[in-house]
Design a protein around this motif. Structure first.
Motif, PDB file in Angstrom:
ATOM      1  N   LEU A  56       0.828  -1.205   0.000  1.00 10.55           N
ATOM      2  CA  LEU A  56       0.000   0.000   0.000  1.00 10.55           C
ATOM      3  C   LEU A  56       0.861   1.254   0.000  1.00 10.55           C
ATOM      4  CD1 LEU A  56      -2.684  -1.263   2.490  1.00 10.55           C
ATOM      5  CD2 LEU A  56      -3.155  -0.473   0.182  1.00 10.55           C
ATOM      6  N   GLN A  57       1.973   1.212   0.708  1.00  7.43           N
ATOM      7  CA  GLN A  57       2.855   2.370   0.748  1.00  7.43           C
ATOM      8  C   GLN A  57       3.434   2.669  -0.629  1.00  7.43           C
ATOM      9  OE1 GLN A  57       5.980   2.016   3.634  1.00  7.43           O
ATOM     10  NE2 GLN A  57       6.495   4.164   3.578  1.00  7.43           N
ATOM     11  N   LYS A  58       3.746   1.632  -1.395  1.00  7.66           N
ATOM     12  CA  LYS A  58       4.259   1.830  -2.749  1.00  7.66           C
ATOM     13  C   LYS A  58       3.221   2.502  -3.633  1.00  7.66           C
ATOM     14  CE  LYS A  58       7.105  -2.360  -2.548  1.00  7.66           C
ATOM     15  NZ  LYS A  58       7.248  -3.737  -3.074  1.00  7.66           N
ATOM     16  N   ILE A  59       1.942   2.136  -3.434  1.00 10.50           N
ATOM     17  CA  ILE A  59       0.872   2.685  -4.261  1.00 10.50           C
ATOM     18  C   ILE A  59       0.605   4.146  -3.924  1.00 10.50           C
ATOM     19  CG2 ILE A  59      -1.583   2.483  -4.807  1.00 10.50           C
ATOM     20  CD1 ILE A  59      -1.301  -0.525  -4.299  1.00 10.50           C
ATOM     21  N   VAL A  60       0.589   4.453  -2.632  1.00  8.43           N
ATOM     22  CA  VAL A  60       0.180   5.783  -2.194  1.00  8.43           C
ATOM     23  C   VAL A  60       1.291   6.813  -2.348  1.00  8.43           C
ATOM     24  CG1 VAL A  60      -0.611   7.111  -0.189  1.00  8.43           C
ATOM     25  CG2 VAL A  60      -1.553   4.857  -0.629  1.00  8.43           C
ATOM     26  N   LEU A  61       2.531   6.391  -2.207  1.00  5.26           N
ATOM     27  CA  LEU A  61       3.630   7.347  -2.321  1.00  5.26           C
ATOM     28  C   LEU A  61       3.692   7.923  -3.726  1.00  5.26           C
ATOM     29  CD1 LEU A  61       6.570   5.747  -0.302  1.00  5.26           C
ATOM     30  CD2 LEU A  61       5.386   7.870   0.199  1.00  5.26           C
ATOM     31  N   LYS A  62       3.717   9.227  -3.800  1.00  4.15           N
ATOM     32  CA  LYS A  62       3.785   9.904  -5.101  1.00  4.15           C
ATOM     33  C   LYS A  62       5.239  10.016  -5.539  1.00  4.15           C
ATOM     34  CE  LYS A  62       2.144  14.047  -7.441  1.00  4.15           C
ATOM     35  NZ  LYS A  62       1.476  15.339  -7.268  1.00  4.15           N
ATOM     36  N   ASN A  63       5.494   9.635  -6.774  1.00  2.00           N
ATOM     37  CA  ASN A  63       6.854   9.642  -7.281  1.00  2.00           C
ATOM     38  C   ASN A  63       6.806   9.987  -8.760  1.00  2.00           C
ATOM     39  OD1 ASN A  63       9.440   8.651  -8.401  1.00  2.00           O
ATOM     40  ND2 ASN A  63       9.756   7.854  -6.344  1.00  2.00           N
ATOM     41  N   GLU A  64       7.730  10.811  -9.199  1.00  2.00           N
ATOM     42  CA  GLU A  64       7.694  11.252 -10.592  1.00  2.00           C
ATOM     43  C   GLU A  64       7.996  10.121 -11.567  1.00  2.00           C
ATOM     44  OE1 GLU A  64      11.199  13.566 -11.964  1.00  2.00           O
ATOM     45  OE2 GLU A  64      11.686  13.658  -9.837  1.00  2.00           O
ATOM     46  N   TRP A  65       8.545   9.004 -11.069  1.00  2.00           N
ATOM     47  CA  TRP A  65       8.828   7.889 -11.961  1.00  2.00           C
ATOM     48  C   TRP A  65       7.716   6.834 -11.926  1.00  2.00           C
ATOM     49  CZ3 TRP A  65      12.788   9.871  -8.781  1.00  2.00           C
ATOM     50  CH2 TRP A  65      13.759  10.597  -9.474  1.00  2.00           C
ATOM     51  N   MET A  66       6.687   7.083 -11.141  1.00  2.00           N
ATOM     52  CA  MET A  66       5.587   6.139 -11.069  1.00  2.00           C
ATOM     53  C   MET A  66       4.450   6.586 -11.967  1.00  2.00           C
ATOM     54  SD  MET A  66       5.350   5.225  -7.014  1.00  2.00           S
ATOM     55  CE  MET A  66       6.712   4.485  -6.118  1.00  2.00           C
ATOM     56  N   VAL A  67       3.685   5.627 -12.486  1.00  2.00           N
ATOM     57  CA  VAL A  67       2.535   5.943 -13.325  1.00  2.00           C
ATOM     58  C   VAL A  67       1.452   6.630 -12.498  1.00  2.00           C
ATOM     59  CG1 VAL A  67       0.699   4.943 -14.720  1.00  2.00           C
ATOM     60  CG2 VAL A  67       3.026   4.079 -14.936  1.00  2.00           C
ATOM     61  N   SER A  68       1.292   6.198 -11.241  1.00  2.00           N
ATOM     62  CA  SER A  68       0.225   6.728 -10.390  1.00  2.00           C
ATOM     63  C   SER A  68       0.476   8.192 -10.056  1.00  2.00           C
ATOM     64  CB  SER A  68       0.132   5.912  -9.105  1.00  2.00           C
ATOM     65  OG  SER A  68      -0.804   6.473  -8.226  1.00  2.00           O
ATOM     66  N   THR A  69      -0.611   8.938  -9.915  1.00  2.00           N
ATOM     67  CA  THR A  69      -0.501  10.336  -9.496  1.00  2.00           C
ATOM     68  C   THR A  69      -1.200  10.533  -8.155  1.00  2.00           C
ATOM     69  OG1 THR A  69      -2.473  10.869 -10.769  1.00  2.00           O
ATOM     70  CG2 THR A  69      -0.353  11.225 -11.832  1.00  2.00           C
ATOM     71  N   VAL A  70      -1.214   9.491  -7.328  1.00  2.00           N
ATOM     72  CA  VAL A  70      -1.855   9.576  -6.028  1.00  2.00           C
ATOM     73  C   VAL A  70      -1.077  10.550  -5.144  1.00  2.00           C
ATOM     74  CG1 VAL A  70      -2.486   8.279  -3.967  1.00  2.00           C
ATOM     75  CG2 VAL A  70      -2.740   7.242  -6.214  1.00  2.00           C
ATOM     76  N   GLY A  71      -1.784  11.497  -4.553  1.00  3.02           N
ATOM     77  CA  GLY A  71      -1.139  12.472  -3.689  1.00  3.02           C
ATOM     78  C   GLY A  71      -0.969  11.941  -2.278  1.00  3.02           C
ATOM     79  N   VAL A  72       0.166  12.195  -1.697  1.00  2.00           N
ATOM     80  CA  VAL A  72       0.445  11.746  -0.338  1.00  2.00           C
ATOM     81  C   VAL A  72      -0.194  12.710   0.657  1.00  2.00           C
ATOM     82  CG1 VAL A  72       2.250  11.330   1.359  1.00  2.00           C
ATOM     83  CG2 VAL A  72       2.589  10.639  -1.012  1.00  2.00           C
ATOM     84  N   THR A  73      -0.897  12.156   1.626  1.00  3.29           N
ATOM     85  CA  THR A  73      -1.437  12.947   2.731  1.00  3.29           C
ATOM     86  C   THR A  73      -0.925  12.340   4.019  1.00  3.29           C
ATOM     87  OG1 THR A  73      -3.459  13.390   1.477  1.00  3.29           O
ATOM     88  CG2 THR A  73      -3.518  13.849   3.825  1.00  3.29           C
ATOM     89  N   ASN A  74      -0.014  13.045   4.679  1.00  7.95           N
ATOM     90  CA  ASN A  74       0.462  12.553   5.953  1.00  7.95           C
ATOM     91  C   ASN A  74      -0.275  13.250   7.096  1.00  7.95           C
ATOM     92  OD1 ASN A  74       1.722  15.107   6.195  1.00  7.95           O
ATOM     93  ND2 ASN A  74       3.599  14.345   5.246  1.00  7.95           N
ATOM     94  N   ILE A  75       0.051  12.847   8.305  1.00  7.63           N
ATOM     95  CA  ILE A  75      -0.634  13.391   9.483  1.00  7.63           C
ATOM     96  C   ILE A  75      -0.485  14.906   9.557  1.00  7.63           C
ATOM     97  CG2 ILE A  75      -0.622  13.414  11.997  1.00  7.63           C
ATOM     98  CD1 ILE A  75      -1.884  10.954  10.935  1.00  7.63           C
ATOM     99  N   LYS A  76       0.712  15.397   9.314  1.00  6.99           N
ATOM    100  CA  LYS A  76       0.972  16.832   9.403  1.00  6.99           C
ATOM    101  C   LYS A  76       0.189  17.607   8.358  1.00  6.99           C
ATOM    102  CE  LYS A  76       4.780  20.180   9.401  1.00  6.99           C
ATOM    103  NZ  LYS A  76       6.262  20.346   9.271  1.00  6.99           N
ATOM    104  N   LYS A  77       0.178  17.115   7.116  1.00  2.34           N
ATOM    105  CA  LYS A  77      -0.527  17.821   6.047  1.00  2.34           C
ATOM    106  C   LYS A  77      -2.030  17.835   6.290  1.00  2.34           C
ATOM    107  CE  LYS A  77      -1.163  17.872   1.030  1.00  2.34           C
ATOM    108  NZ  LYS A  77      -0.768  17.256  -0.264  1.00  2.34           N
ATOM    109  N   PHE A  78      -2.587  16.701   6.741  1.00  6.13           N
ATOM    110  CA  PHE A  78      -4.028  16.649   6.994  1.00  6.13           C
ATOM    111  C   PHE A  78      -4.404  17.618   8.112  1.00  6.13           C
ATOM    112  CE2 PHE A  78      -7.931  15.137   8.861  1.00  6.13           C
ATOM    113  CZ  PHE A  78      -8.694  14.763   7.775  1.00  6.13           C
ATOM    114  N   ALA A  79      -3.607  17.658   9.179  1.00  5.09           N
ATOM    115  CA  ALA A  79      -3.897  18.569  10.291  1.00  5.09           C
ATOM    116  C   ALA A  79      -3.785  20.025   9.846  1.00  5.09           C
ATOM    117  CB  ALA A  79      -2.949  18.299  11.461  1.00  5.09           C
ATOM    118  N   PHE A  80      -2.791  20.323   9.000  1.00  7.82           N
ATOM    119  CA  PHE A  80      -2.625  21.691   8.505  1.00  7.82           C
ATOM    120  C   PHE A  80      -3.843  22.136   7.701  1.00  7.82           C
ATOM    121  CE2 PHE A  80      -1.407  24.413   4.903  1.00  7.82           C
ATOM    122  CZ  PHE A  80      -0.925  25.522   5.581  1.00  7.82           C
TER     123      PHE A  80
END
Length: 395
Positions: free
Chosen positions: A156-180
């Motif tokens: 799941l971590q591989k899928i959710v992590l956003k990376n410019e070399w990955m096909v997926s464009t899933v945005g990462v939301t961590n605890i800090k970003k969600f709280a902000f």
């Protein structure tokens, strides 16, 4: 002089000894440590049910095919449930390596704000831990068997992590970003939605060479002969939260459109139809912006896309292979029309639930502070949308 050097060396040795013997014995005594790599939080009546995926330390000679365990415990708070896992197993739960936190849809609909507040204020979990919402029960994600990795949370971590070399464009939301985002002027946040997809894998058991997950709960693990169906995961949609509560969900196309507008997106894929031909396009968001005209109550979305035809139903002409970067104007126009239509449907959905996903109120507070008090309570439904989308062949 020699005596002084000996005293300095002895002092340094004492300092190193103090640092060594005062270190975290929970890490040194590995056999008594439960290294939790992911947790799933569900709501059971009025209690929290926390399912922890534990990386079980094993020696090389005695290592079996199972290198993780799933434990579940309940409590009136999240921390109490986590501590109950330690009481039930005899291990000391270590959350320093917890990189994924999943919440159930039921919990998201009630209130996820207090859960996020706990993780933000706790020193046990890093603020960089990724948070995501399960399409149903959160524990199902950790109990699932997948051919993608021996531990489901790592897949799941591989899928959710956003990376410019990955096909997926899933945005990462961590605890800090969600709280902000949750405590911003907009009071709107988002996180990926994880869905379990069945029937996409072939073969059974350990055909991929990776070890399956050892699912152990209060009733014990599965018997050796009964292997669960292997599944994969999808994280192409995002859940919307207003004041810490789940209020809606964007489709996969609306999610992609949002990521393109928020950027940067280095590589994404979409499809369009032109007449009887279908085109599969690779696109980058070369320039993007979200602005607000306070006096006109207008939200302006601008997007310029670089496009390459990755594939099409009409096939590829090898004679013109060197002209692959050339894209017909009809294809570009179809992409712009499709993206604009998606942006309008997305904005209409945000207006219907008053979810300020583009942080309009924060932009007013930052760039038009003198007008903030006047417009801070103005709902998103009273704003009009202005689009400026364009597409061009990649250079």
């Amino acid at each position: 002089m020699k005596f002084l050097k000996n005293k300095v060396v002895l002092f340094l040795l004492l300092v190193l000894a103090v640092l060594y013997f005062s270190s975290d014995f929970a890490l040194i005594d590995i056999e008594k440590t439960a290294i939790i790599v992911a947790i799933a939080i569900d709501k059971e009546n009025d209690d929290f049910s926390v399912t922890a995926q534990i990386a079980v330390p094993q020696s090389t000679d005695n290592a079996s095919s199972n290198d993780d365990a799933i434990m579940t415990a309940e409590g009136t708070t999240v921390l109490e449930a986590i501590n109950n896992i330690g009481k039930d197993t005899g291990w000391h739960p270590k959350l320093s390596f917890c990189s994924m936190i999943f919440i159930s849809r039921e919990l998201a609909q009630e209130d996820v704000e207090h859960v996020v507040d706990f993780f933000m204020s706790s020193e046990k979990v890093q603020n960089s831990a990724i948070i995501a919402m399960a399409d149903d029960k959160a524990s199902d994600l950790l109990l699932a068997d997948t051919p993608l990795d021996s531990i489901s949370s790592f897949a799941l971590q591989k899928i959710v992590l956003k990376n410019e070399w990955m096909v997926s464009t899933v945005g990462v939301t961590n605890i800090k970003k969600f709280a902000f985002m949750n405590y911003s002027k907009a009071k709107t946040a988002y996180m990926p939605v994880i869905r379990i997809i069945k029937g996409k894998t072939k073969g059974g058991g350990n055909s991929s060479g990776l070890s399956p997950t050892a699912a152990q709960s209060g009733s014990g693990g599965e018997e050796g002969g009964n292997k669960k169906e292997e599944v994969i995961f999808s994280a192409s949609e995002i859940a919307l939260f207003k004041n810490g509560k789940f209020v809606g969900q964007l489709t996969d196309r609306e999610t992609l459109c949002y990521y393109l507008l928020e950027g940067p997106v280095f590589e994404a894929y979409t499809s369009v139809d032109v007449g009887e031909d279908g085109y599969f396009l690779r696109l980058d968001a070369s320039s993007f912006s979200v602005d607000v005209d306070v006096k006109k109550s207008t939200v302006k979305l601008s997007l310029d896309m670089k496009v390459v035809v990755a594939d099409s139903t009409s096939g590829a002409d090898l004679k013109n292979f060197n002209k692959k970067a050339d894209v017909d104007k009809a294809v570009l126009d179809a992409l712009v029309d499709s993206t604009e239509s998606t942006a309008r449907s997305m904005f209409a959905k945000l207006q219907s639930i008053d979810a300020d996903l583009f942080m309009i109120k924060d932009k007013i507070y930052k760039y038009h502070n003198s007008l903030y008090e006047r417009f801070k309570d103005k709902p998103l439904s009273r704003y009009t949308l202005e689009l400026n989308f364009s597409a061009r062949p990649a250079d």
